[in-house]
Design an enzyme around this catalytic site. Structure first.
Site, PDB file in Angstrom:
ATOM      1  N   ALA A  37       0.860  -1.185   0.000  1.00  0.00           N
ATOM      2  CA  ALA A  37       0.000   0.000   0.000  1.00  0.00           C
ATOM      3  C   ALA A  37       0.896   1.234   0.000  1.00  0.00           C
ATOM      4  O   ALA A  37       1.678   1.421   0.937  1.00  0.00           O
ATOM      5  CB  ALA A  37      -0.923   0.019   1.209  1.00  0.00           C
ATOM      6  N   TYR A 121      -2.758   0.848  10.638  1.00  0.00           N
ATOM      7  CA  TYR A 121      -2.922  -0.101   9.524  1.00  0.00           C
ATOM      8  C   TYR A 121      -3.605   0.540   8.326  1.00  0.00           C
ATOM      9  O   TYR A 121      -3.442   0.092   7.201  1.00  0.00           O
ATOM     10  CB  TYR A 121      -3.687  -1.332  10.004  1.00  0.00           C
ATOM     11  CG  TYR A 121      -3.344  -2.587   9.236  1.00  0.00           C
ATOM     12  CD1 TYR A 121      -2.026  -3.009   9.114  1.00  0.00           C
ATOM     13  CD2 TYR A 121      -4.337  -3.350   8.651  1.00  0.00           C
ATOM     14  CE1 TYR A 121      -1.715  -4.160   8.414  1.00  0.00           C
ATOM     15  CE2 TYR A 121      -4.038  -4.506   7.957  1.00  0.00           C
ATOM     16  CZ  TYR A 121      -2.717  -4.913   7.840  1.00  0.00           C
ATOM     17  OH  TYR A 121      -2.417  -6.061   7.146  1.00  0.00           O
ATOM     18  N   LYS A 128      -7.115  -5.965   3.103  1.00  0.00           N
ATOM     19  CA  LYS A 128      -7.111  -7.314   3.655  1.00  0.00           C
ATOM     20  C   LYS A 128      -8.525  -7.862   3.814  1.00  0.00           C
ATOM     21  O   LYS A 128      -8.762  -9.064   3.656  1.00  0.00           O
ATOM     22  CB  LYS A 128      -6.382  -7.332   5.002  1.00  0.00           C
ATOM     23  CG  LYS A 128      -4.885  -7.155   4.896  1.00  0.00           C
ATOM     24  CD  LYS A 128      -4.212  -8.302   4.167  1.00  0.00           C
ATOM     25  CE  LYS A 128      -2.691  -8.206   4.258  1.00  0.00           C
ATOM     26  NZ  LYS A 128      -2.013  -9.310   3.543  1.00  0.00           N
ATOM     27  N   ILE A 166       4.535  -9.820  12.631  1.00  0.00           N
ATOM     28  CA  ILE A 166       5.871 -10.400  12.485  1.00  0.00           C
ATOM     29  C   ILE A 166       6.831  -9.302  12.033  1.00  0.00           C
ATOM     30  O   ILE A 166       6.555  -8.590  11.052  1.00  0.00           O
ATOM     31  CB  ILE A 166       5.867 -11.545  11.457  1.00  0.00           C
ATOM     32  CG1 ILE A 166       4.873 -12.626  11.860  1.00  0.00           C
ATOM     33  CG2 ILE A 166       7.261 -12.123  11.290  1.00  0.00           C
ATOM     34  CD1 ILE A 166       5.215 -13.351  13.128  1.00  0.00           C
ATOM     35  N   THR A 168       9.178  -7.836   9.929  1.00  0.00           N
ATOM     36  CA  THR A 168       9.864  -7.933   8.643  1.00  0.00           C
ATOM     37  C   THR A 168      10.301  -6.540   8.223  1.00  0.00           C
ATOM     38  O   THR A 168       9.905  -5.536   8.829  1.00  0.00           O
ATOM     39  CB  THR A 168       8.939  -8.531   7.578  1.00  0.00           C
ATOM     40  OG1 THR A 168       7.824  -7.641   7.375  1.00  0.00           O
ATOM     41  CG2 THR A 168       8.398  -9.890   8.005  1.00  0.00           C
ATOM     42  N   LEU A 169      11.090  -6.460   7.168  1.00  0.00           N
ATOM     43  CA  LEU A 169      11.547  -5.158   6.697  1.00  0.00           C
ATOM     44  C   LEU A 169      10.373  -4.271   6.307  1.00  0.00           C
ATOM     45  O   LEU A 169      10.329  -3.085   6.623  1.00  0.00           O
ATOM     46  CB  LEU A 169      12.494  -5.333   5.503  1.00  0.00           C
ATOM     47  CG  LEU A 169      13.875  -5.907   5.818  1.00  0.00           C
ATOM     48  CD1 LEU A 169      14.659  -6.110   4.531  1.00  0.00           C
ATOM     49  CD2 LEU A 169      14.638  -4.982   6.763  1.00  0.00           C
ATOM     50  N   SER A 170       9.373  -4.859   5.623  1.00  0.00           N
ATOM     51  CA  SER A 170       8.234  -4.056   5.158  1.00  0.00           C
ATOM     52  C   SER A 170       7.334  -3.635   6.311  1.00  0.00           C
ATOM     53  O   SER A 170       6.844  -2.509   6.353  1.00  0.00           O
ATOM     54  CB  SER A 170       7.435  -4.835   4.111  1.00  0.00           C
ATOM     55  OG  SER A 170       6.972  -6.060   4.652  1.00  0.00           O
TER      56      SER A 170
END
Length: 236
Positions: A37, A121, A128, A166, A168-170
């Site tokens: 996004a 978010y 989603k 989780i 993560t890089l993103s």
């Protein structure tokens, strides 16, 4: 063996780059883990039409595209694994033997923000939610109404796994206050934060072993989604 494809860098057929490496591949499962996004840190009220549509195209519509393009490989895989003497015709579609048959599958990754409003978010929440609706629609279309190859019924299951936050890089770079999200899960969830390995094991089970399940969204968030009220640590 598996292939990883970057949706934002592929034109035309989404899966051709991965499956072309093995034209005769026996594909039992496809895992869809695509989400993006632009301007994710912007509030919904400030989200542009272009950003909204791009988030839905990459995060939700891509599942339809993946399903369509993987269908020939998945149906071939199902028929190759067909037990001897069992043609799964119209008479035994509802039998126990058919229901235990290891069908092919498509599994996608989602998040609790599809159902609840989660600070930070933003536009990914509606994307989603759209994705999970697509899961249910595809599950219906690819279940009893899926393709038949050489007279053999080839059911394809479609499910979603909602992972907890989780790192993560993103996620760490794109979601505002991501560290606070993990702290809240650790404080409120029955099991606290989950690991990438725990999520991966659930995805494997849903994709490869849960042959009687389709159209479902499975929570793997340490029990965070079942909790309401104050954090457990504050009431002990």
């Amino acid at each position: 063996d598996f292939s990883v494809i970057d949706r934002t860098r592929v034109n035309g057929n989404l899966l051709s780059a991965g499956f072309a490496r093995s034209a005769d591949a026996n594909v039992q499962a496809v895992v869809h883990s695509l989400a993006f996004a632009p301007d994710l840190k912007r509030p919904l009220l400030e989200t542009t039409r272009e950003s909204f549509l791009q988030a839905h195209e990459i995060s939700s519509y891509s599942l339809i595209q993946v399903a369509r393009e993987s269908l020939p490989y998945l149906t071939t895989s199902s028929t190759q694994g067909n037990p001897p003497g069992n043609n799964h015709n119209e008479e035994n579609l509802g039998s126990a033997e058919h229901n235990s048959y290891p069908s092919s599958s498509i599994t996608t990754l989602s998040y609790l923000g599809a159902e609840r409003a989660i600070p930070g978010y933003n536009v990914m929440g509606p994307a989603k939610a759209s994705l999970e609706s697509v899961v249910r629609g595809l599950a219906l279309e690819l279940g009893r109404n899926s393709s038949r190859v050489d007279g053999v019924h080839s059911p394809i299951r479609v499910n979603a796994v909602r992972a907890g936050p989780i790192p993560t890089l993103s996620s760490k770079g794109g979601i505002a206050n991501f560290d606070l999200m993990r702290k809240d899960v650790q404080a409120r969830g029955a099991l606290g934060n989950v690991s990438a390995s725990q999520v991966a094991k659930t995805v494997y089970h849903v994709a490869a072993e849960a042959c009687g399940m389709t159209g479902q969204t499975i929570e793997v968030d340490g029990g965070y989604s079942i909790v309401a009220g104050p954090a457990w640590t504050s009431v002990q």
